[in-house]
Enzyme design. Structure first.
Site, PDB file in Angstrom:
ATOM      1  N   LYS A 103       0.855  -1.197   0.000  1.00 18.84           N
ATOM      2  CA  LYS A 103       0.000   0.000   0.000  1.00 18.84           C
ATOM      3  C   LYS A 103       0.877   1.228   0.000  1.00 18.84           C
ATOM      4  O   LYS A 103       1.994   1.201   0.523  1.00 18.84           O
ATOM      5  CB  LYS A 103      -0.880   0.026   1.255  1.00 18.84           C
ATOM      6  CG  LYS A 103      -2.092   0.926   1.125  1.00 18.84           C
ATOM      7  CD  LYS A 103      -3.171   0.216   0.346  1.00 18.84           C
ATOM      8  CE  LYS A 103      -4.476   0.935   0.345  1.00 18.84           C
ATOM      9  NZ  LYS A 103      -5.564  -0.010   0.055  1.00 18.84           N
ATOM     10  N   GLY A 217     -17.787   7.866  -2.213  1.00 19.20           N
ATOM     11  CA  GLY A 217     -16.643   8.005  -3.113  1.00 19.20           C
ATOM     12  C   GLY A 217     -16.597   6.874  -4.135  1.00 19.20           C
ATOM     13  O   GLY A 217     -17.642   6.393  -4.591  1.00 19.20           O
ATOM     14  N   GLY A 220     -18.617   3.682  -2.496  1.00 14.22           N
ATOM     15  CA  GLY A 220     -19.991   3.891  -2.018  1.00 14.22           C
ATOM     16  C   GLY A 220     -20.951   4.382  -3.096  1.00 14.22           C
ATOM     17  O   GLY A 220     -22.096   3.925  -3.163  1.00 14.22           O
TER      18      GLY A 220
END
Ligand code: GLU
Length: 418
Positions: A103, A217, A220
């Site tokens: 990440k 975003g 969602g």
């Protein structure tokens, strides 16, 4: 509140003891293999140079190359990036992908930045980390506040430095840059396929299911639209400042909400009506979590459902599209209460599954249709859900613990083989 990394390690420790995980494997998974911190100089539009701090955590690569998004946010810190890369390690293993976990992030508030500044920052991240990323080593993707355009700049910068076109260096690109159509909706779609599977098992119709979504975003907003198109009732959505909620539960059209949000920039100005004509109720951002609904979808960031507000969560089913939205204490309470939580490492894995398809196509110079990719995703995520459900039955555990057990078995096997 604990940092996401403390929560992640607590999840690991708990499951390690339930399944009696090999001690060596357990130890290896308590730290990232590598963690890179870089300074990224960016000339701003006013001519001043600003230095941004960037990270890449390469947590584990025993199952394949490091894979995971890059987040742009002022709240990014080392512990968050480490936690997110740990969850990527569990996620790729839980859904059977031949990938490891990584990440990245940059400490920045992208909202105030011009397009040119954002492009220079994105290219700067690649320049600073070029030596440690790449199509066979570490393949980043979008996450919070990053998008296909940013992936396009990053791929272009990588290709420029490498001296050859390298579309497989990043996923989540625009189709014109070698991306795959299904990727933009895939995080939401993966979670939706699981919702459909659970709904069908319950014998309910979509129209009987009221859905509340926290976060509007990348994940969602698509989830709201996909569920709405399938006949579910969307009764609440929120962004970082506001919740908008149906008063009588009739449900509203999320396309209208999105249109107005795009025009006006915020949900607080959204003037949309329910299917029964009533105006929507406007509340605080976390109010949506306490709505009387059949499905709650946290789709924002970590640590949203906590010990302090878990009593308000009345939904019988929670689908975690965000990474780490539920703290371990709240998770325990939900499990004891009988709430079915489809955990992040399974519920939002559609994103990285379709990222894998994109990378595979780029490497092998193939092109699948959107329907083909979606159908593969549906099969892969449904299969992972069934395997994890059987483990949950065997151990009488939550789906989260079961997903960890499934993933940790695969990681343990691979680590022992060396
Ligand atoms: N950022 C996404 C996640 O948290 C996607 C990662 C990817 O596609 O590599 O799963």
């Amino acid at each position: 509140m604990n940092s996401p990394y403390t929560n992640a390690l607590e999840q690991l420790d708990r499951v390690a003891s339930i399944m009696e995980l090999n001690k060596q494997t357990h130890k290896r998974l308590q730290l990232p293999e590598k963690f890179h911190v870089v300074s990224i100089p960016v000339v701003m539009d006013d001519g001043e140079e600003r230095i941004f701090i960037g990270y890449r955590s390469q947590y584990n690569s025993i199952l394949g190359l490091y894979k995971g998004g890059i987040r742009f946010a002022s709240t990014v810190d080392k512990d968050e990036v480490k936690a997110l890369s740990f969850w990527m390690t569990i996620k790729t293993a839980a859904v059977g992908l031949p990938l490891g976990g990584g990440k990245g992030g940059v400490i920045v508030d992208p909202r105030g930045m011009s397009e040119g500044e954002l492009e220079r920052l994105s290219r700067g991240w690649v320049k600073a980390l070029f030596d440690v990323i790449g199509p066979r080593q570490d393949v980043p993707a979008p996450d919070v506040a990053t998008n296909p355009r940013i992936m396009g700049w990053m791929t272009d910068e990588y290709s420029r430095i490498a001296g050859e076109a390298s579309p497989a260096a990043f996923t989540g690109k625009d189709v014109k840059d070698g991306g795959i159509v299904a990727r933009s909706t895939s995080t939401a779609r993966g979670g939706f396929y699981l919702l459909e599977k659970i709904r069908k098992d319950s014998g309910k119709e979509p129209g009987e299911m009221r859905v509340a979504i926290q976060g509007f975003g990348n994940a969602g907003s698509f989830f709201a639209k996909i569920a709405y198109d399938a006949g579910y009732k969307i009764i609440g959505v929120s962004d970082s400042r506001t919740s908008v909620m149906s008063q009588g539960g009739a449900g509203f059209d999320p396309y209208e909400v999105q249109k107005i949000k795009e025009e006006q920039g915020a949900l607080q100005n959204v003037d949309v009506h329910d299917a029964d004509g009533a105006a929507l109720r406007v509340g605080q951002p976390l109010d949506v979590l306490g709505m009387k609904c059949d499905v709650l979808v946290p789709a924002a960031v970590e640590n949203q459902i906590t010990q302090d507000n878990v009593e308000n969560v009345v939904a019988p089913l929670v689908i975690e599209l965000a990474n780490g939205p539920t703290t371990p204490e709240a998770d325990r309470i939900l499990f004891e209460r009988g709430t079915l939580v489809v955990p992040d490492v399974l519920a939002n894995a559609g994103g990285v599954i379709v990222s894998y398809y994109e990378w595979y196509q780029n490497i092998n110079d193939e092109q699948w249709t959107e329907d083909e990719a979606n159908e593969k995703l549906r099969l892969q995520i449904s299969h992972a859900h069934s395997s994890i459900e059987s483990i949950a039955q065997e151990y009488k555990s939550s789906l989260r613990d079961a997903a960890y057990i499934f993933a940790l078995r695969a990681l343990d096997d691979a680590l022992r083989k060396g």
